[in-house]
Design an enzyme around this catalytic site. Structure first.
Site, PDB file in Angstrom:
ATOM      1  N   CYS A   1       0.818  -1.201   0.000  1.00  0.00           N
ATOM      2  CA  CYS A   1       0.000   0.000   0.000  1.00  0.00           C
ATOM      3  C   CYS A   1       0.852   1.250   0.000  1.00  0.00           C
ATOM      4  CB  CYS A   1      -0.910   0.018   1.233  1.00  0.00           C
ATOM      5  SG  CYS A   1      -1.926  -1.466   1.409  1.00  0.00           S
TER       6      CYS A   1
ATOM      7  N   ILE B   1      -4.006  -7.828  -1.177  1.00  0.00           N
ATOM      8  CA  ILE B   1      -3.279  -9.096  -1.207  1.00  0.00           C
ATOM      9  C   ILE B   1      -3.938 -10.119  -0.287  1.00  0.00           C
ATOM     10  CG2 ILE B   1      -1.053 -10.225  -0.830  1.00  0.00           C
ATOM     11  CD1 ILE B   1      -0.964  -8.216  -3.119  1.00  0.00           C
TER      12      ILE B   1
ATOM     13  N   ASP C   1      -4.066  -8.823   7.804  1.00  0.00           N
ATOM     14  CA  ASP C   1      -3.037  -8.560   8.802  1.00  0.00           C
ATOM     15  C   ASP C   1      -3.092  -7.123   9.307  1.00  0.00           C
ATOM     16  OD1 ASP C   1      -2.217  -7.781   6.260  1.00  0.00           O
ATOM     17  OD2 ASP C   1      -0.102  -8.116   6.641  1.00  0.00           O
TER      18      ASP C   1
ATOM     19  N   GLY D   1      15.558 -11.747  -4.388  1.00  0.00           N
ATOM     20  CA  GLY D   1      16.736 -12.232  -3.673  1.00  0.00           C
ATOM     21  C   GLY D   1      17.536 -11.211  -2.903  1.00  0.00           C
TER      22      GLY D   1
END
Length: 656
Positions: A2, A54, A101, A365
């Protein structure tokens, strides 16, 4: 993922929070959250939010309030242990309205106040307004994966946002160059502390909270990177196995999503390890995405394809032309808010846009090199310092002077001179010369030549390595290698994470970084040095953990970074970029740099020396000034010869 922003007015302010001002802040962050938006306003406080949905896509609207409306939160990030935290809170009688969450973070703050961030495992930046105490609380994740900037006004009012451009949209400051941050930028790719290149705009440090109450600010650190004495009695094999298990757990946690996920696959060991590990936890083919340039030296797609074939991924590639590269540059400097530190940022944007056609979340990564000694400069510095100290102790000064003169006498373009000039044979055997200066963009002595006299006078004895030196001196690490890792984790890594965040969010996708799960980072810090750097082998523990999983050619690959052929571009077909943004009238008129030195730098590059990194820094600095200080639009900045048609950005070569 966000975009968040807000305004808190002090009691001394005679203003009210302007809804239109808050909307401007929010809307300039639309790319960070195109799925939903929200506002919260009451006396003296305002929050804005843009949402990329999400988790619990149907719910989770922000700003979100507590049951009694005494707390309001805006939140950016993902907390991967939120289900565990939720279970603990429910056991204490807390009732949840959503599965997202965001609500877990709000409930944790409701239960534990300023201690709540200590319980969160993930990446985040959030703000909570406590109506009862008229107190604003900001927090940022431990490693700095998610950004958070702020302005403290003269009257004590506070503005905050995920990106600097939102603070500018609010009129929190008048855009102006923070000259004090210039030496840091010129040496280290980007300001490495709390300062930005904008006067008055600061970043909240990673692992910190900020509490604002009636114009007073208190910043506290809730987490710090720590090393303990390496060694111990555990066998290497057991430590390697545990690292592999912890890494797998980190990857597994980052698969939490209600939308499709993928992987940025470069063909290096880091992204290959993520792909291999992710394949253990999903049934369908993983979607992988790679990017390269047509030039042979900048095209490593064969390695990515080898990994994709090994794990039968749904693989996608994009090859970016130099016209597309330079055509996108002004727009991406705008997205970054500051000059692009690395040319690879542009490649990252193009592969992010490719990924956005298929997924909303990617794993990447970042963080492996800084935690496991993946850069060659660590090994080079260890040898340079050790040999240099012996050299200065046992070799007479007269002979050392003669050796330096011999090196100076070699042809400037000679490869042997370029290598020897960066060793203890030419440099003092101390860290500032052999590490900070040696791997800088513009070293201290080069900055004395580059900066105009008036700028040098204004800067005085400003130290471009002050932040790095502070971290090095304060580190609890006992070895040189671990101290260097500590420096990079607390400085260089922050810039790389901002590149990852802002280039992926420019394409409206979320990026997750398994190597920076903080328990994994803490475990890596405590590993013996021999499991990080063993002889010439970097990231030894990761290579061993993956030795029976990845193709041998990936395990044994040397680190290549992400090659971008700007050195040849600046000499040949795109030298006009240098002429416009380095040698042009507008760049000269700013008076920041000595024009004789700048012209000599360009001429030496065109004659065969490689000064592409320095030219890149100067080009980006000029574009940044045109965008933010002069107020130009990105589409008006690219030279006419590079102007692309409106659909030109879609012409990249894509293989699926």
């Amino acid at each position: 993922m966000c975009g968040i922003c807000g305004i808190a007015l002090s009691a001394h302010s005679t203003r009210q929070v302007d809804r239109r001002q808050l909307e401007r802040m929010r809307e300039v962050l639309t790319h960070r959250g195109p799925d939903d938006c929200g506002l919260f306003l009451e006396n003296g406080i305002g929050f804005g939010h843009r949402r990329l949905s999400i988790i619990d896509v149907a719910a989770g609207h922000q700003p979100m309030g507590s049951d009694d409306a005494s707390l309001q939160i805006v939140y950016n990030g993902e907390v991967y242990n939120h289900a565990v935290l939720r279970g603990g809170l429910e056991a204490r009688g807390v009732r949840f309205r959503t599965r997202c969450d965001t609500e877990t973070v709000l409930r944790m703050y409701e239960a534990e106040g300023a201690q709540a961030p200590r319980q969160l495992r993930g990446m985040f930046a959030f703000a909570v307004w406590d109506r009862r105490n008229r107190e604003l609380f900001l927090a940022r994740d431990r490693l700095g994966v998610k950004p958070l900037y702020y302005v403290l006004d003269e009257d004590g009012s506070l503005y905050f946002a995920s990106e600097i451009k939102a603070l500018l949209a609010a009129g929190a400051v008048t855009p102006a160059l923070n000259t004090a941050a210039l030496p840091d930028y010129l040496a280290n790719h980007a300001p490495s502390g709390t300062d930005t290149l904008f006067q008055g705009i600061r970043r909240l440090p990673p692992g910190c909270t900020l509490t604002w109450k009636d114009g007073e600010v208190d910043i506290q650190r809730y987490w710090a990177h720590r090393f303990c004495a390496d060694g111990g009695t555990r066998r290497d094999a057991d430590l390697i196995e545990e690292y592999g298990e912890r890494f797998a757990d980190s990857v597994r946690m980052r698969l939490m999503s209600d939308v499709p996920l993928g992987v940025f696959l470069s063909g290096g060991i880091d992204s290959a390890a993520i792909t291999a590990t992710m394949s253990r936890f999903v049934d369908e083919p993983i979607k992988t995405f790679s990017v390269a340039f047509a030039e042979r030296e900048a095209n490593e797609l064969s390695y990515a394809r080898a990994v994709a074939e090994r794990f039968r991924t749904d693989h996608h590639e994009i090859v970016v032309s130099p016209e597309q590269f330079f055509g996108a540059l002004p727009k991406l400097v705008w997205h970054e808010d500051e000059p692009l530190a690395h040319p690879s940022s542009i490649a990252l944007y193009f592969v992010s846009r490719l990924a956005a056609e298929h997924v909303k979340v990617v794993l990447t990564g970042e963080g492996s090199d800084e935690t496991l000694a993946g850069y060659g400069r660590y090994r080079i510095t260890k040898y340079n310092v050790a040999l240099g100290q012996r050299y200065e102790r046992f070799v007479p000064a007269s002979i050392r002077d003669r050796v330096r003169r011999v090196i100076d006498g070699l042809p400037r373009n000679a490869a042997v001179r370029q290598k020897l000039s960066r060793t203890f044979l030419q440099l003092p055997a101390e860290l500032r010369s052999l590490y900070f200066d040696n791997f800088s963009v513009f070293s201290r002595s080069q900055q004395l030549d580059l900066l105009a006299p008036a700028v040098r006078e204004r800067l005085g004895d400003a130290d471009p390595y002050a932040r790095q030196q502070h971290v090095f001196d304060a580190s609890d690490a006992r070895s040189l290698l671990n101290r260097l890792l500590d420096v990079d984790i607390n400085t260089y890594l922050h810039e790389l994470l901002m590149k990852q965040d802002q280039m992926s969010m420019a394409a409206s996708i979320e990026s997750r970084v398994p190597f920076l799960d903080h328990p994994l980072v803490e475990f890596a810090a405590a590993l013996p040095e021999r499991l990080k750097l063993r002889g010439l082998t970097t990231k030894y523990v990761l290579r061993q953990a993956m030795r029976d999983v990845l193709p041998p050619e990936i395990i044994s690959r040397k680190k290549m970074g992400f090659p971008v052929p700007i050195a040849s571009w600046f000499r040949d077909g795109f030298r006009g970029i240098v002429d416009e943004f380095v040698l042009g009238d507008r760049a000269r008129a700013r008076g920041s740099f000595d024009q004789g030195y700048v012209r000599q730098l360009v001429e030496r590059h065109r004659a065969g020396e490689n000064h592409s990194e320095r030219l890149w820094a100067l080009i980006n600095f000029e574009i940044w000034q045109r965008l933010f200080l002069d107020g130009e639009l990105a589409e008006d900045i690219a030279p006419p010869a590079l102007a692309l048609p409106a659909s030109g950005a879609n012409h990249a070569h894509i293989l699926t």
